[in-house]
Design an enzyme around this catalytic site. Structure first.
Site, PDB file in Angstrom:
ATOM      1  N   ARG A  89      -7.975  -0.462   1.297  1.00 50.06           N
ATOM      2  CA  ARG A  89      -8.498  -1.689   0.696  1.00 50.06           C
ATOM      3  C   ARG A  89      -9.020  -1.447  -0.718  1.00 50.06           C
ATOM      4  NH1 ARG A  89     -12.382  -2.139   5.712  1.00 50.06           N
ATOM      5  NH2 ARG A  89     -10.567  -1.013   6.502  1.00 50.06           N
ATOM      6  N   LYS A 136     -10.016  12.488   9.130  1.00 50.81           N
ATOM      7  CA  LYS A 136      -9.416  12.020  10.371  1.00 50.81           C
ATOM      8  C   LYS A 136      -9.353  13.166  11.384  1.00 50.81           C
ATOM      9  CE  LYS A 136      -6.287   8.588   8.267  1.00 50.81           C
ATOM     10  NZ  LYS A 136      -6.721   7.389   9.004  1.00 50.81           N
ATOM     11  N   ASP A 157     -12.384   6.843   4.667  1.00 48.86           N
ATOM     12  CA  ASP A 157     -11.087   6.601   5.295  1.00 48.86           C
ATOM     13  C   ASP A 157     -10.690   5.123   5.231  1.00 48.86           C
ATOM     14  OD1 ASP A 157      -8.757   7.293   6.597  1.00 48.86           O
ATOM     15  OD2 ASP A 157      -9.598   7.081   8.604  1.00 48.86           O
ATOM     16  N   ASP A 166       1.435   6.225   5.714  1.00 50.30           N
ATOM     17  CA  ASP A 166       0.483   5.281   5.127  1.00 50.30           C
ATOM     18  C   ASP A 166       1.021   4.643   3.853  1.00 50.30           C
ATOM     19  OD1 ASP A 166      -1.855   3.992   5.713  1.00 50.30           O
ATOM     20  OD2 ASP A 166      -3.171   5.445   4.749  1.00 50.30           O
ATOM     21  N   LYS A 176       0.842  -1.200   0.000  1.00 51.27           N
ATOM     22  CA  LYS A 176       0.000   0.000   0.000  1.00 51.27           C
ATOM     23  C   LYS A 176       0.877   1.250   0.000  1.00 51.27           C
ATOM     24  CE  LYS A 176      -3.276   2.468   2.999  1.00 51.27           C
ATOM     25  NZ  LYS A 176      -3.946   2.453   4.318  1.00 51.27           N
ATOM     26  N   GLU A 184      -9.795   3.550   2.638  1.00 54.67           N
ATOM     27  CA  GLU A 184      -9.385   3.678   1.235  1.00 54.67           C
ATOM     28  C   GLU A 184      -8.307   2.686   0.834  1.00 54.67           C
ATOM     29  OE1 GLU A 184      -5.973   4.761   3.005  1.00 54.67           O
ATOM     30  OE2 GLU A 184      -7.933   5.487   3.619  1.00 54.67           O
ATOM     31  N   ASP A 205      -2.687  10.322   3.891  1.00 51.83           N
ATOM     32  CA  ASP A 205      -4.081   9.914   4.083  1.00 51.83           C
ATOM     33  C   ASP A 205      -4.750  10.809   5.120  1.00 51.83           C
ATOM     34  OD1 ASP A 205      -6.510   8.637   4.265  1.00 51.83           O
ATOM     35  OD2 ASP A 205      -5.761   7.013   5.532  1.00 51.83           O
TER      36      ASP A 205
END
Length: 494
Positions: free
Chosen positions: A351, A277, A347, A288, A265, A349, A270
């Site tokens: 996946r 967030k 959030d 991230d 990833k 995201e 993010d």
């Protein structure tokens, strides 16, 4: 920092500093015993008066060693003899690294291969010495000036002739893995305004240019659109930075052996998108992309070790920011696999970019696919920051990864992906929802990914709790580079 193997007796060693080990109850290692005889029992006298007891990770710096060409000695405690574990050995090494780091020491001789560590030989010990020292001496300097520059330039590992061949192998593995971890940490520690998806792609191209067996291709948003990667592309809609799918190929096996595919990833920042967030700690969301950075680090290590394997590295990279064009809760996306996904939380995201990449991985006819991602805060709730979470659809693959984690001291804990959890991902309007509610969040995230990995052997490693440290020691850890490098070493040996 340079590392070498040196076959020399302590009476002929010239060094700014020597590391020797002692056990509890005033028991000296063979090297410490030899040193003690060279300096007229000085080591024994210091131990006898209680300056050091030999407890694990206890250290004592001796600044003057008469009648030798060794300027200083660090006595390193390893705990009770006969019960020294791999973890304790690394812990003691880390303590020794701190002592050396704080002193104006340029060369170190390390006479610690004679420590008795369970299930370990000279190869493992030499490798750990390099890995732990390189990790402890890492400094981030890309965007700041360091006044306290480290003096240490060379570390030699002292061996006897019987262990020299094994130690040489361990040295080369340690250097390769240490350099892979260093690359991962350097990329992860960069701020999001520098390390964008485009920058990450450029670094992948640079890496490929450094190794003959490594090639790199970058898929642009137009390429992904043609492939139908609706889930991936939906994440980048809120960003001004174009998404990239970084595709690396390492050909270390001349045969047509099926490749091992590593997916990481690569969210370079993010903010959570519309499901924003909390502001506190959001700066850490530059991390991230640690899964993607780890893939680059692992491929660097594999290339330096010249592993006889075929390896594919796939890094979906994007930002996740709020914008008028960003994903909204309630949106329905169509993935590359044709499955529709209801976005209940923008959030979640990671996946979405991973699921299309897992579908894309099928084109390589992989032997196994392993993804690594800072995927869920729920994994930190479940496991804390000690092990990474392991999920998978194949017991043999998971067992191999668990075994590699024990050898590398880069720990995993296997979690379930039972079919009962699929109920939480049901949607009234799509084939899947992108979250499964508040319960078992790391598990339902893995279950979501498993729906796109049904046609091959697959494992998912959630590194949300292990890829970086928070607080005063904030910074990337380089995990799980050592773990996956060990897995690849084992596969190449098999």
């Amino acid at each position: 920092m340079d590392y070498s193997i040196e076959s020399v007796t302590l009476d002929k060693l010239q060094s700014d500093c020597l590391l020797v080990g002692i056990y509890e109850n005033q028991q000296l290692s063979p090297s410490a015993t030899h040193l003690d005889s060279l300096c007229n029992g000085l080591v024994s006298k210091l131990i006898a008066r209680g300056d050091i007891k030999g407890k694990n990770a206890e250290t004592l710096l001796i600044n003057n060693l008469p009648d030798t060409a060794i300027d200083r000695v660090v006595l390193v405690g390893f705990g009770e003899r006969g019960k020294l574990t791999r973890k304790q050995f690394r812990k003691a090494l880390a303590a020794a690294t701190k002592v050396v780091k704080s002193g104006k020491i340029q060369t170190v001789g390390c006479a610690l291969l004679d420590m008795e560590v369970e299930k370990s030989d000279a190869q493992w010990l030499a490798r750990q010495i390099v890995e732990v020292f390189n990790d402890g001496l890492y400094q981030y300097t890309f965007t700041k000036q360091c006044d306290d520059k480290i003096s240490l330039q060379h570390l030699s590992i002292i061996v006897n002739d019987a262990n020299k061949q094994l130690a040489e192998i361990g040295l080369q593995q340690g250097i390769a893995i240490a350099q892979g971890m260093a690359l991962t940490k350097q990329l992860a520690d960069l701020p999001g305004n520098i390390c964008t998806p485009t920058y990450l792609a450029e670094q992948a191209l640079v890496l490929a240019g450094q190794h003959d067996k490594l090639t790199c291709d970058i898929l642009e948003e137009s390429d992904m659109e043609a492939l139908g990667m609706g889930a991936f592309l939906s994440v980048s809609r809120g960003s001004r930075q174009p998404a990239k799918l970084i595709c690396l190929e390492y050909h270390g096996n001349d045969t047509h052996a099926k490749p091992i595919v590593l997916v990481g990833k690569g969210l370079t920042f993010d903010a959570g998108g519309i499901s924003l967030k909390p502001g506190q700690g959001m700066d850490e969301m530059k991390y991230d992309m640690c899964g993607g950075a780890s893939v680059l680090g692992i491929l660097r290590a594999a290339s330096l070790m010249n592993l006889k394997l075929n390896i594919i590295g796939l890094i979906p990279s994007s930002e996740n920011l709020p914008d008028g064009n960003a994903n909204k809760p309630g949106d329905i996306l169509t993935s590359m696999a044709g499955k529709t996904i209801e976005v209940l939380n923008t959030d979640a995201e990671g996946r979405l970019i991973l699921c299309d990449t897992l579908t894309y991985a099928k084109k390589y006819d992989p032997e196994v696919v392993i993804d690594m991602a800072t995927l869920t805060g729920a994994c930190i709730v479940a496991l804390g920051r000690v092990p990474s979470g392991l999920f998978g659809n194949d017991d043999k693959l998971c067992d191999d990864l668990l075994g590699a984690s024990e050898t590398a001291c880069d720990l995993l804990w296997r979690m379930p992906i039972w079919e009962e959890y699929q109920e939480q991902l049901k949607s009234n309007f799509a084939d899947l929802a992108n979250i499964g509610g508040p319960d078992g969040g790391s598990i339902t995230a893995a279950v979501f990914l498993s729906k796109f990995a049904e046609e091959y052997r697959w494992a998912h490693i959630d590194i949300a709790g292990t890829a970086w440290r928070t607080g005063a020691a904030k910074g990337a850890t380089g995990r799980p580079v050592a773990l996956l490098s060990q897995y690849l070493i084992n596969r190449a040996a098999a």
